[in-house]
Design an enzyme around this catalytic site. Structure first.
Site: not given
Length: 490
Positions: A120-121
């Site tokens: 998700f980064k």
């Protein structure tokens, strides 16, 4: 309210002048050591939310971000260009799709791992680095990004920064605290501007590295000489961009804006969860949030005891959220205290000198209003991975996503079955093969636990520096200075 209010940024400590978006994201920390927040959070009217509900991800992102970025810095056409460049390598056409877990219990998973480093980064990192590069190119400037990672931030920053002539990216990670797959995502990039530093002797994992970085940034002379900037989760741009997927997920699962839903978020540095807080404060009809903690449980302890305190770190299977000093909590405390910088200064001082900050009852009450928490053990994490895989057509969760799903199932007892719960899936399971094998009690990885990019990285040479923690500050200054001198000679 003046629209420029939302596009000017102040420190949570309240002792420095306001800055614009460009300055806030270049500096990372405010010069007084606080975190940047907008002077006010814009409120979105219902008719505007209705219009947004029909938009694709990039279109929605441009609407939200334009509220916080002055057009004199990035005009709308350039903003859309930067967004398109940031998400062009995502493997799913929706970028952040939502899928149901079964068809009866109103449980969903928001998949945030379709970016180039399977985490998700990637949702925010690409845009942040592209923005920095955009500003630097205009002014012919150079910066050194300095960040610490507990697993996923480093690969995302490295990938987003690779090949950018105006940026050197320095990634610190605690040796032994992240998976080999995550480490290789950082160390196998053949790019001259990517510098991986594996650090031995980090008793508190990534928190030890955050301490060194905060000392670097609080030293104005050093910060200037090394041209430092940060893309860790404290950077306002990352937090802001992480509000977008809450809007997008809500619009995917609801029939109208009268429906209120719950999000379960695996919680480490609190940046992703603060993105949700921001979305709700803007007017998205979110009923509440579940902060799903592993046994380090910092957020859980704050909500239960009213004390923000540092505890000894415990290594878990959900290593990316093995964090005992979640810096973004200070942003949450700032707004929960009624934007009272004097309280933040007092609590920060106590935290630094005594190791804890005791909150007043009104602030704690405000925090509890829309937040609850669950603590998920390693055994529960493995059990959840196993059960979901068996029950829902071989759907495989990584350990962090399993923490969120386990938290959602635990919280269901106090949440009506009519309310939908969306758990955030924050990483692809291929990044954690050993944990998958243990969870599924198998000798071989199933196909759902494989990814070609992970396999490729396992066959490449690694490029990295290593250092003992006690020598990190001096060693890092020496290495960064040498690289900057070489670059200046080109």
């Amino acid at each position: 309210m003046n629209q420029n209010f939302f596009k000017q940024y102040i420190s949570t400590l309240g002792t420095v002048d306001e800055v614009d978006f460009e300055t806030a994201i270049k500096n990372g920390f405010a010069s007084d050591g606080g975190l940047f927040v907008p002077k006010a959070i814009p409120k979105i009217k219902k008719d505007e939310l209705e219009r947004w509900s029909e938009l694709e991800f990039v279109e929605l992102a441009s609407e939200i971000l334009s509220l916080y970025i002055d057009e004199s810095l990035i005009n709308r056409d350039d903003l859309i260009m930067l967004l398109n460049n940031s998400y062009k390598e995502f493997s799913h056409p929706k970028i952040a799709p939502v899928r149901p877990l079964g068809d009866k219990d109103n449980q969903y998973v928001l998949e945030l791992f379709h970016g180039p480093t399977l985490s998700f980064k990637d949702m925010a990192m690409g845009f942040l680095v592209n923005c920095l590069d955009y500003f630097l190119t205009k002014k012919n400037e150079h910066i050194s990004l300095l960040l610490a990672t507990t697993g996923d931030t480093g690969p995302a920053a490295a990938y987003a920064s690779k090949g950018k002539k105006n940026i050197d990216c320095w990634i610190l990670y605690p040796k032994g605290f992240i998976s080999e797959e995550q480490e290789r995502q950082i160390t196998t990039l053949e790019e001259e501007n990517i510098h991986a530093v594996g650090v031995y002797g980090c008793k508190d994992g990534g928190d030890d590295l955050d301490l060194v970085i905060s000392e670097f940034f609080s030293n104005e002379k050093l910060k200037k000489s090394l041209s430092l900037s940060s893309v860790n989760s404290i950077n306002w741009c990352r937090v802001l961009v992480q509000s977008i997927h809450y809007f997008y997920a809500y619009f995917q699962v609801t029939k109208d804006l009268e429906e209120r839903i719950v999000f379960s978020v695996p919680t480490g540095a609190f940046g992703n969860l603060f993105g949700g807080y921001l979305a709700r404060a803007m007017g998205l009809p979110i009923e509440s949030f579940i902060s799903s903690n592993n046994v380090n449980a910092v957020i859980h302890n704050i909500l239960k005891k009213g004390v923000f305190s540092k505890v000894d770190l415990q290594q878990t299977f959900s290593s990316a959220i093995d964090i005992v000093v979640p810096y973004n909590v200070w942003r949450w405390l700032y707004f929960a205290s009624g934007c009272d910088s004097s309280k933040i200064r007092s609590w920060t001082s106590n935290f630094k000198t005594k190791g804890y900050a005791k909150l007043d009852q009104q602030t704690l009450m405000n925090m509890k209003q829309h937040f609850s928490s669950e603590v998920i053990t390693d055994a529960e994490t493995l059990e959840t991975m196993n059960q979901i895989y068996a029950k829902y057509g071989n759907y495989l969760l990584d350990p962090h996503s399993a923490v969120a799903v386990a938290g959602a199932y635990k919280a269901r007892d106090r949440i009506s079955n009519e309310i939908k719960i969306i758990s955030l899936a924050t990483a692809h399971p291929a990044k954690f093969p050993k944990t998958i094998i243990k969870a599924l009690n198998t000798n071989n990885l199933p196909s759902e636990g494989l990814h070609y990019s992970i396999k490729n990285a396992s066959e490449f040479c690694q490029n990295l520096r290593t250092c003992q923690y006690e020598h990190l500050s001096n060693g890092l200054i020496r290495s960064m200075t040498k690289v900057n001198e070489k670059r200046n000679q080109l």
